[in-house]
Design an enzyme around this catalytic site. Structure first.
Site, short mmCIF file in Angstrom:
data_model
loop_
_atom_site.label_atom_id
_atom_site.label_comp_id
_atom_site.label_asym_id
_atom_site.label_seq_id
_atom_site.Cartn_x
_atom_site.Cartn_y
_atom_site.Cartn_z
N SER A 198 112.07 166.63 72.34
CA SER A 198 112.11 168.09 72.19
C SER A 198 112.44 168.67 73.57
CB SER A 198 110.72 168.57 71.74
OG SER A 198 110.57 169.95 71.97
N TYR B 99 101.72 170.09 72.79
CA TYR B 99 103.04 169.62 72.34
C TYR B 99 103.91 169.26 73.55
CZ TYR B 99 107.20 169.49 69.35
OH TYR B 99 108.33 169.10 68.65
P1 NAP Z 1 107.58 168.55 59.63
O1 NAP Z 1 108.48 168.98 58.54
O2 NAP Z 1 106.31 169.27 59.87
O3 NAP Z 1 107.31 166.98 59.41
C1 NAP Z 1 106.39 166.28 60.18
C2 NAP Z 1 106.24 164.89 59.59
O4 NAP Z 1 105.30 164.15 60.40
C3 NAP Z 1 105.70 164.90 58.17
O5 NAP Z 1 106.43 163.97 57.39
C4 NAP Z 1 104.26 164.45 58.33
O6 NAP Z 1 103.86 163.72 57.18
C5 NAP Z 1 104.38 163.51 59.52
N1 NAP Z 1 103.12 163.26 60.18
C6 NAP Z 1 102.29 164.14 60.78
N2 NAP Z 1 101.17 163.53 61.21
C7 NAP Z 1 101.30 162.22 60.87
C8 NAP Z 1 100.48 161.08 61.03
N3 NAP Z 1 99.30 161.14 61.63
N4 NAP Z 1 100.94 159.89 60.57
C9 NAP Z 1 102.14 159.80 59.94
N5 NAP Z 1 102.96 160.84 59.76
C10 NAP Z 1 102.53 162.04 60.21
O7 NAP Z 1 108.31 168.61 61.04
P2 NAP Z 1 109.75 168.12 61.56
O8 NAP Z 1 110.37 169.28 62.20
O9 NAP Z 1 110.48 167.35 60.53
O10 NAP Z 1 109.25 167.16 62.74
C11 NAP Z 1 109.68 165.83 62.90
C12 NAP Z 1 109.75 165.52 64.39
O11 NAP Z 1 110.73 166.35 65.01
C13 NAP Z 1 108.45 165.77 65.15
O12 NAP Z 1 108.24 164.72 66.09
C14 NAP Z 1 108.72 167.06 65.89
O13 NAP Z 1 107.94 167.18 67.04
C15 NAP Z 1 110.20 166.92 66.18
N6 NAP Z 1 110.91 168.14 66.50
C16 NAP Z 1 111.00 169.15 65.58
C17 NAP Z 1 111.69 170.32 65.92
C18 NAP Z 1 111.82 171.48 64.96
O14 NAP Z 1 112.31 172.55 65.39
N7 NAP Z 1 111.45 171.32 63.70
C19 NAP Z 1 112.27 170.45 67.20
C20 NAP Z 1 112.15 169.40 68.10
C21 NAP Z 1 111.49 168.25 67.74
P3 NAP Z 1 102.37 163.70 56.56
O15 NAP Z 1 101.75 165.03 56.78
O16 NAP Z 1 102.63 163.35 55.14
O17 NAP Z 1 101.66 162.58 57.29
#
Ligand code: NAP
Length: 257
Positions: free
Chosen positions: A143, A156
């Site tokens: 990120s 974060y």
């Molecule tokens: P999201 O839709 O909230 O998805 C997060 C995922 O992480 C879910 O599938 C959740 O599944 C899983 N998760 C959370 N805690 C977990 C645990 N303890 N064990 C296993 N799985 C777990 O968010 P996203 O945007 O797709 O995020 C994915 C990645 O991209 C993250 O690392 C985030 O920091 C990164 N990112 C996102 C953005 C953005 O703007 N969205 C920007 C930069 C980076 P369960 O709840 O079913 O476990």
């Protein structure tokens, strides 16, 4: 388009958002995908969808903050598919968003357990398997927060900075042993995480118009690109989808379009 024919790919956080889109896309590219997350029903449903569409997918419930479960994920993958070619360390949390003086110590600690220790656990479980194979790719979802400071996001920012460090350390230790380790920094993505950020009202990211977020499918394409030799220029570093250079390489629309 990258060919992932027959590759065994583990994706953590695959129950929605970037992880789900990546599982679906990589299966379309021929990979045998393993979807991991805590929400068993969701990953089962997505794996079933992929299978119905002619792909190969398996769901494995896994909390990445528990090493035994992550080790179980890796061993289940090799028991089923014979190999572990690619690990996408994608699982991550941002909630609860809070300034340091008001933050909850237990909740702050949970973010470290998932965002940072979860990535280390992924390494620890996958590296011996990949080293024995003599090859493998690990991509950590990074990120802009890895190198910047944002109000309310200390948990974060600190954990994503740690993940970038793990990307560099992993490459330093295994780059000359056939392993490819890198990060991907997507910019803002239209997922549940951005819904939580908007609801917080804290810092400029929460004020962004949701229209500026890229779709998770674009990140999936970026990850597939990194699995191929085109990603070699980014080993030990974060590849960014917030630059025209990155977008062009993946074949995505450029920033100004
Ligand atoms: P999201 O839709 O909230 O998805 C997060 C995922 O992480 C879910 O599938 C959740 O599944 C899983 N998760 C959370 N805690 C977990 C645990 N303890 N064990 C296993 N799985 C777990 O968010 P996203 O945007 O797709 O995020 C994915 C990645 O991209 C993250 O690392 C985030 O920091 C990164 N990112 C996102 C953005 C953005 O703007 N969205 C920007 C930069 C980076 P369960 O709840 O079913 O476990």
């Amino acid at each position: 388009m990258q060919n992932l024919d027959g590759k065994s790919v583990v994706i953590t956080g695959a129950s929605r958002g970037i992880g789900e889109a990546t599982a679906r896309h990589m299966a379309e590219l021929g990979a045998k995908v393993v979807l991991a997350a805590r929400s068993g029903d969701d990953i089962e449903r997505i794996a079933e969808d992929i299978t119905q569409a002619g792909g190969t997918a398996m769901a494995k419930t896994c909390d990445v903050s528990d090493y035994a479960q992550v080790e179980g994920l890796a061993s289940h993958t090799t028991a089923t598919f014979g190999r572990l070619d690619v690990l996408i360390n994608n699982a991550g949390l941002i909630d609860p968003i809070a300034r340091l003086d008001e933050s909850d110590p237990a909740a702050w600690s949970t973010i470290v357990d998932v965002n940072l220790k979860g990535v280390y656990y992924g390494y620890r479980a996958a590296l011996p398997i990949m080293l024995a194979q003599g090859e493998g790719t690990i991509i950590n979802i990074s990120s802009g927060a890895a190198t910047g400071a944002l109000e309310g996001w200390s948990h974060y920012c600190a954990t994503k900075a740690g993940v970038l460090s793990l990307t560099k350390c992993g490459h330093k230790e295994y780059g000359d042993k056939g392993l490819r380790i890198m990060g991907l920094s997507p910019g803002t993505v239209a997922t549940e995480m951005q819904v939580q950020i908007k609801a917080s009202g804290v810092n400029p990211v929460s004020q962004l118009d949701p229209d500026v977020h890229i779709p998770p499918e674009w990140v999936a394409k970026g990850l597939a690109f990194l699995c191929g030799s085109g990603g070699d220029a980014y080993l030990g570093a974060d590849f960014s989808l917030k630059t025209d250079e990155g977008r062009k390489l993946v074949g995505l629309p450029l920033i100004d379009n």
